[in-house]
Design a protein around this motif. Sequence first.
Motif, mmCIF file in Angstrom:
data_model
loop_
_atom_site.group_PDB
_atom_site.id
_atom_site.type_symbol
_atom_site.label_atom_id
_atom_site.label_comp_id
_atom_site.label_asym_id
_atom_site.label_seq_id
_atom_site.Cartn_x
_atom_site.Cartn_y
_atom_site.Cartn_z
ATOM 1 N N ALA A 1 0.829 -1.204 0.000
ATOM 2 C CA ALA A 1 0.000 0.000 0.000
ATOM 3 C C ALA A 1 0.865 1.257 0.000
ATOM 4 N N ASP A 2 1.990 1.222 0.727
ATOM 5 C CA ASP A 2 2.904 2.370 0.735
ATOM 6 C C ASP A 2 3.446 2.630 -0.661
ATOM 7 N N ARG A 3 3.831 1.567 -1.344
ATOM 8 C CA ARG A 3 4.384 1.722 -2.692
ATOM 9 C C ARG A 3 3.327 2.236 -3.663
ATOM 10 N N GLU A 4 2.114 1.734 -3.525
ATOM 11 C CA GLU A 4 1.059 2.147 -4.440
ATOM 12 C C GLU A 4 0.683 3.613 -4.255
ATOM 13 N N ILE A 5 0.496 4.055 -3.001
ATOM 14 C CA ILE A 5 0.112 5.446 -2.790
ATOM 15 C C ILE A 5 1.246 6.386 -3.182
ATOM 16 N N THR A 6 2.481 5.943 -3.035
ATOM 17 C CA THR A 6 3.611 6.774 -3.457
ATOM 18 C C THR A 6 3.573 6.994 -4.963
ATOM 19 N N ARG A 7 3.330 5.932 -5.721
ATOM 20 C CA ARG A 7 3.249 6.078 -7.173
ATOM 21 C C ARG A 7 2.096 6.997 -7.570
ATOM 22 N N VAL A 8 0.954 6.854 -6.904
ATOM 23 C CA VAL A 8 -0.202 7.703 -7.193
ATOM 24 C C VAL A 8 0.122 9.167 -6.918
ATOM 25 N N LEU A 9 0.792 9.436 -5.790
ATOM 26 C CA LEU A 9 1.130 10.816 -5.433
ATOM 27 C C LEU A 9 2.172 11.405 -6.379
ATOM 28 N N VAL A 10 3.149 10.611 -6.770
ATOM 29 C CA VAL A 10 4.147 11.095 -7.728
ATOM 30 C C VAL A 10 3.454 11.522 -9.024
ATOM 31 N N ASP A 11 2.522 10.709 -9.495
ATOM 32 C CA ASP A 11 1.807 11.039 -10.735
ATOM 33 C C ASP A 11 0.913 12.260 -10.562
ATOM 34 N N ALA A 12 0.178 12.313 -9.440
ATOM 35 C CA ALA A 12 -0.749 13.419 -9.215
ATOM 36 C C ALA A 12 -0.016 14.745 -9.059
ATOM 37 N N LEU A 13 1.061 14.735 -8.287
ATOM 38 C CA LEU A 13 1.801 15.977 -8.051
ATOM 39 C C LEU A 13 2.595 16.389 -9.288
ATOM 40 N N GLY A 14 2.967 15.413 -10.112
ATOM 41 C CA GLY A 14 3.652 15.744 -11.360
ATOM 42 C C GLY A 14 2.792 16.584 -12.268
ATOM 43 N N LEU A 15 1.462 16.436 -12.184
ATOM 44 C CA LEU A 15 0.559 17.225 -13.022
ATOM 45 C C LEU A 15 0.583 18.705 -12.666
ATOM 46 N N ILE A 16 1.006 19.035 -11.440
ATOM 47 C CA ILE A 16 1.098 20.450 -11.051
ATOM 48 C C ILE A 16 2.563 20.862 -10.865
ATOM 49 N N ASP A 17 3.464 20.071 -11.455
ATOM 50 C CA ASP A 17 4.900 20.374 -11.445
ATOM 51 C C ASP A 17 5.497 20.430 -10.042
ATOM 52 N N VAL A 18 5.016 19.572 -9.167
ATOM 53 C CA VAL A 18 5.608 19.424 -7.834
ATOM 54 C C VAL A 18 6.329 18.092 -7.805
ATOM 55 N N ARG A 19 7.616 18.146 -7.467
ATOM 56 C CA ARG A 19 8.437 16.940 -7.479
ATOM 57 C C ARG A 19 8.434 16.277 -6.102
ATOM 58 N N VAL A 20 8.209 14.986 -6.073
ATOM 59 C CA VAL A 20 8.319 14.212 -4.831
ATOM 60 C C VAL A 20 9.771 13.770 -4.675
ATOM 61 N N LEU A 21 10.465 14.352 -3.703
ATOM 62 C CA LEU A 21 11.878 14.020 -3.492
ATOM 63 C C LEU A 21 12.042 12.660 -2.826
ATOM 64 N N ASP A 22 11.128 12.340 -1.924
ATOM 65 C CA ASP A 22 11.239 11.065 -1.224
ATOM 66 C C ASP A 22 9.970 10.814 -0.442
ATOM 67 N N HIS A 23 9.809 9.580 -0.014
ATOM 68 C CA HIS A 23 8.769 9.189 0.931
ATOM 69 C C HIS A 23 9.486 8.433 2.040
ATOM 70 N N LEU A 24 9.541 9.036 3.225
ATOM 71 C CA LEU A 24 10.241 8.444 4.362
ATOM 72 C C LEU A 24 9.253 7.702 5.251
ATOM 73 N N ILE A 25 9.627 6.494 5.633
ATOM 74 C CA ILE A 25 8.804 5.708 6.543
ATOM 75 C C ILE A 25 9.510 5.677 7.897
ATOM 76 N N ILE A 26 8.792 6.101 8.917
ATOM 77 C CA ILE A 26 9.372 6.271 10.248
ATOM 78 C C ILE A 26 8.997 5.083 11.134
ATOM 79 N N GLY A 27 10.010 4.395 11.630
ATOM 80 C CA GLY A 27 9.802 3.312 12.587
ATOM 81 C C GLY A 27 10.639 3.555 13.822
#
Length: 245
Positions: free
Chosen positions: A206-232
Amino acid sequence: MKHGFPRPRGVADGVPAEAIGLRPIPQWPEGERPRERLLRHGVGALSDAELIAVLLGNGSVGRDAVATARALLGEAGSLGRLLADPDHMPAVRGVGPAKRARIVAALELARRSLGEGLAELPRVRSPTDSADYLKARLRHLPYEAFACLFLDTRHRILAYEELFRGTIDAANVYPREVVRACLRHHACAVILAHNHPSGIAEPSRADREITRVLVDALGLIDVRVLDHLIIGHDDPVSMAARGLL
């Protein structure tokens, strides 16, 4: 770090056995009082319970501030859990709204201090620059939360915002709300982050899937996703470093 759980009489916090639970702290020898020891020897000389006792100021009838602090730690299960959600602090005799407010204020000051250090960076060169701040914000939460660091064109910090909260093992993330937040902060880049209350920071499907969705969605408004950090419990896991962006 010294632990703040209840210990056998005579070995806790450097206080002699005859003083524990028998006399209020102002009647202890000056060299044994937490506040005086802090001023004389520094914060490193005090245990978790003693540091909390300094914030509490005093205990209640039949229980000094150190014993009250130990009760708080014992009910919470750990220091991290006690501080993670101060709005739901364990109910312990002698800790009312004023004392809870002191603990909450101390925690927020620490977080703001970390935030100042982050804001003073010329720019975020890599997600590891922001790891300590994100860990302080998310690591010990008893529920899953999703947050963003919003950056400008030079990767300077614009804002931090926790966007979604969930249960102990899931938080619903809505891409349209992340897009709105980026537009609201005029962000050109973003670092995504969320915690795993289990303490295990391995990315789920689910983490991988939502990351891909967000990268695509934010790319449409020219916002770059630098990373997705998971905190444990340990160091955050970078999805960019794993090649998962």
